[in-house]
Design a protein around this motif. Structure first.
Motif, PDB file in Angstrom:
ATOM      1  N   LEU A  64       0.840  -1.196   0.000  1.00  0.00           N
ATOM      2  CA  LEU A  64       0.000   0.000   0.000  1.00  0.00           C
ATOM      3  C   LEU A  64       0.880   1.251   0.000  1.00  0.00           C
ATOM      4  N   ALA A  65       2.012   1.220   0.702  1.00  0.00           N
ATOM      5  CA  ALA A  65       2.928   2.365   0.706  1.00  0.00           C
ATOM      6  C   ALA A  65       3.427   2.656  -0.706  1.00  0.00           C
ATOM      7  N   ALA A  66       3.677   1.625  -1.496  1.00  0.00           N
ATOM      8  CA  ALA A  66       4.112   1.822  -2.880  1.00  0.00           C
ATOM      9  C   ALA A  66       3.015   2.500  -3.700  1.00  0.00           C
ATOM     10  N   VAL A  67       1.774   2.078  -3.480  1.00  0.00           N
ATOM     11  CA  VAL A  67       0.644   2.699  -4.188  1.00  0.00           C
ATOM     12  C   VAL A  67       0.491   4.159  -3.756  1.00  0.00           C
ATOM     13  N   VAL A  68       0.627   4.402  -2.465  1.00  0.00           N
ATOM     14  CA  VAL A  68       0.529   5.770  -1.941  1.00  0.00           C
ATOM     15  C   VAL A  68       1.660   6.627  -2.503  1.00  0.00           C
ATOM     16  N   LEU A  69       2.872   6.075  -2.567  1.00  0.00           N
ATOM     17  CA  LEU A  69       4.003   6.835  -3.111  1.00  0.00           C
ATOM     18  C   LEU A  69       3.742   7.201  -4.566  1.00  0.00           C
ATOM     19  N   HIS A  70       3.231   6.251  -5.335  1.00  0.00           N
ATOM     20  CA  HIS A  70       2.908   6.544  -6.735  1.00  0.00           C
ATOM     21  C   HIS A  70       1.879   7.680  -6.817  1.00  0.00           C
ATOM     22  N   THR A  71       0.900   7.646  -5.943  1.00  0.00           N
ATOM     23  CA  THR A  71      -0.121   8.689  -5.902  1.00  0.00           C
ATOM     24  C   THR A  71       0.497  10.038  -5.573  1.00  0.00           C
ATOM     25  N   LEU A  72       1.406  10.066  -4.590  1.00  0.00           N
ATOM     26  CA  LEU A  72       2.065  11.322  -4.215  1.00  0.00           C
ATOM     27  C   LEU A  72       2.944  11.848  -5.338  1.00  0.00           C
ATOM     28  N   VAL A  73       3.705  10.960  -5.969  1.00  0.00           N
ATOM     29  CA  VAL A  73       4.572  11.389  -7.068  1.00  0.00           C
ATOM     30  C   VAL A  73       3.731  11.934  -8.213  1.00  0.00           C
ATOM     31  N   SER A  74       2.601  11.291  -8.484  1.00  0.00           N
ATOM     32  CA  SER A  74       1.711  11.762  -9.549  1.00  0.00           C
ATOM     33  C   SER A  74       1.163  13.154  -9.253  1.00  0.00           C
ATOM     34  N   ALA A  98      -2.745   5.942   6.871  1.00  0.00           N
ATOM     35  CA  ALA A  98      -1.822   6.579   7.821  1.00  0.00           C
ATOM     36  C   ALA A  98      -0.569   5.730   8.009  1.00  0.00           C
ATOM     37  N   ALA A  99      -0.734   4.411   8.096  1.00  0.00           N
ATOM     38  CA  ALA A  99       0.416   3.516   8.247  1.00  0.00           C
ATOM     39  C   ALA A  99       1.312   3.563   7.011  1.00  0.00           C
ATOM     40  N   ALA A 100       0.703   3.589   5.836  1.00  0.00           N
ATOM     41  CA  ALA A 100       1.481   3.665   4.596  1.00  0.00           C
ATOM     42  C   ALA A 100       2.247   4.985   4.522  1.00  0.00           C
ATOM     43  N   LEU A 101       1.591   6.072   4.883  1.00  0.00           N
ATOM     44  CA  LEU A 101       2.271   7.376   4.874  1.00  0.00           C
ATOM     45  C   LEU A 101       3.407   7.405   5.896  1.00  0.00           C
ATOM     46  N   ALA A 102       3.202   6.780   7.047  1.00  0.00           N
ATOM     47  CA  ALA A 102       4.251   6.724   8.070  1.00  0.00           C
ATOM     48  C   ALA A 102       5.471   5.958   7.552  1.00  0.00           C
ATOM     49  N   ILE A 103       5.247   4.886   6.804  1.00  0.00           N
ATOM     50  CA  ILE A 103       6.350   4.130   6.204  1.00  0.00           C
ATOM     51  C   ILE A 103       7.137   5.024   5.255  1.00  0.00           C
ATOM     52  N   LEU A 104       6.436   5.779   4.429  1.00  0.00           N
ATOM     53  CA  LEU A 104       7.105   6.647   3.457  1.00  0.00           C
ATOM     54  C   LEU A 104       7.903   7.757   4.136  1.00  0.00           C
ATOM     55  N   VAL A 105       7.346   8.322   5.195  1.00  0.00           N
ATOM     56  CA  VAL A 105       8.068   9.364   5.935  1.00  0.00           C
ATOM     57  C   VAL A 105       9.288   8.753   6.617  1.00  0.00           C
ATOM     58  N   ASP A 110      10.985   6.131   5.741  1.00  0.00           N
ATOM     59  CA  ASP A 110      11.976   5.750   4.741  1.00  0.00           C
ATOM     60  C   ASP A 110      12.472   6.935   3.915  1.00  0.00           C
ATOM     61  N   GLU A 111      12.057   8.135   4.305  1.00  0.00           N
ATOM     62  CA  GLU A 111      12.462   9.392   3.656  1.00  0.00           C
ATOM     63  C   GLU A 111      12.081   9.443   2.177  1.00  0.00           C
ATOM     64  N   LEU A 112      10.934   8.876   1.861  1.00  0.00           N
ATOM     65  CA  LEU A 112      10.384   8.952   0.511  1.00  0.00           C
ATOM     66  C   LEU A 112       9.277   9.990   0.418  1.00  0.00           C
ATOM     67  N   ALA A 113       8.815  10.465   1.579  1.00  0.00           N
ATOM     68  CA  ALA A 113       7.785  11.508   1.629  1.00  0.00           C
ATOM     69  C   ALA A 113       8.100  12.434   2.798  1.00  0.00           C
ATOM     70  N   LEU A 114       7.650  13.650   2.631  1.00  0.00           N
ATOM     71  CA  LEU A 114       7.787  14.664   3.674  1.00  0.00           C
ATOM     72  C   LEU A 114       6.408  15.055   4.141  1.00  0.00           C
ATOM     73  N   ARG A 115       6.307  15.384   5.415  1.00  0.00           N
ATOM     74  CA  ARG A 115       5.026  15.832   5.945  1.00  0.00           C
ATOM     75  C   ARG A 115       5.175  17.268   6.427  1.00  0.00           C
ATOM     76  N   ALA A 116       4.292  18.110   5.951  1.00  0.00           N
ATOM     77  CA  ALA A 116       4.226  19.502   6.422  1.00  0.00           C
ATOM     78  C   ALA A 116       2.784  19.760   6.797  1.00  0.00           C
ATOM     79  N   ASP A 117       2.526  19.930   8.067  1.00  0.00           N
ATOM     80  CA  ASP A 117       1.165  20.036   8.591  1.00  0.00           C
ATOM     81  C   ASP A 117       0.387  18.796   8.176  1.00  0.00           C
ATOM     82  N   GLU A 118      -0.661  18.958   7.416  1.00  0.00           N
ATOM     83  CA  GLU A 118      -1.497  17.819   7.010  1.00  0.00           C
ATOM     84  C   GLU A 118      -1.184  17.334   5.596  1.00  0.00           C
TER      85      GLU A 118
END
Length: 88
Positions: free
Chosen positions: A16-26, A55-62, A64-72
């Motif tokens: 699911l983290a991979a799917v979420v990452l693809h969504t974020l990159v898109s 939330a768990a998938a986003l936490a994995i990405l953060v 693993d330093e593949l995503a950044l979180r700023a506020d929401e």
């Protein structure tokens, strides 16, 4: 059909983290909230268990330093964007 049968099948958190990452990159550098990511990943942001999966998938990405979180808002890192560019 019952709600439980309509719901997307649970995925391994890394998948699911991979799917979420693809969504974020898109979405690019504008980023998305968890509520915006959920429907793109066939999850209901109003269903607590599905929101927890996102939330768990986003936490994995953060983590693993593949995503950044700023506020929401979550954004892919430059490394994640670059890797996506090189993989296509």
């Amino acid at each position: 059909m019952a709600k439980s049968q309509e719901r997307a099948a649970p995925q391994h958190p890394d998948l699911l983290a991979a799917v979420v990452l693809h969504t974020l990159v898109s979405a690019g550098t504008t980023g998305l909230t968890a509520a915006q990511v959920a429907p793109a990943c066939e999850r209901d942001p109003d269903d607590p268990s599905e929101a927890d999966e996102i939330a768990a998938a986003l936490a994995i990405l953060v983590r693993d330093e593949l995503a950044l979180r700023a506020d929401e808002v979550y954004r892919p890192t430059r490394a994640a964007i670059r890797a996506a560019e090189l993989s296509f």
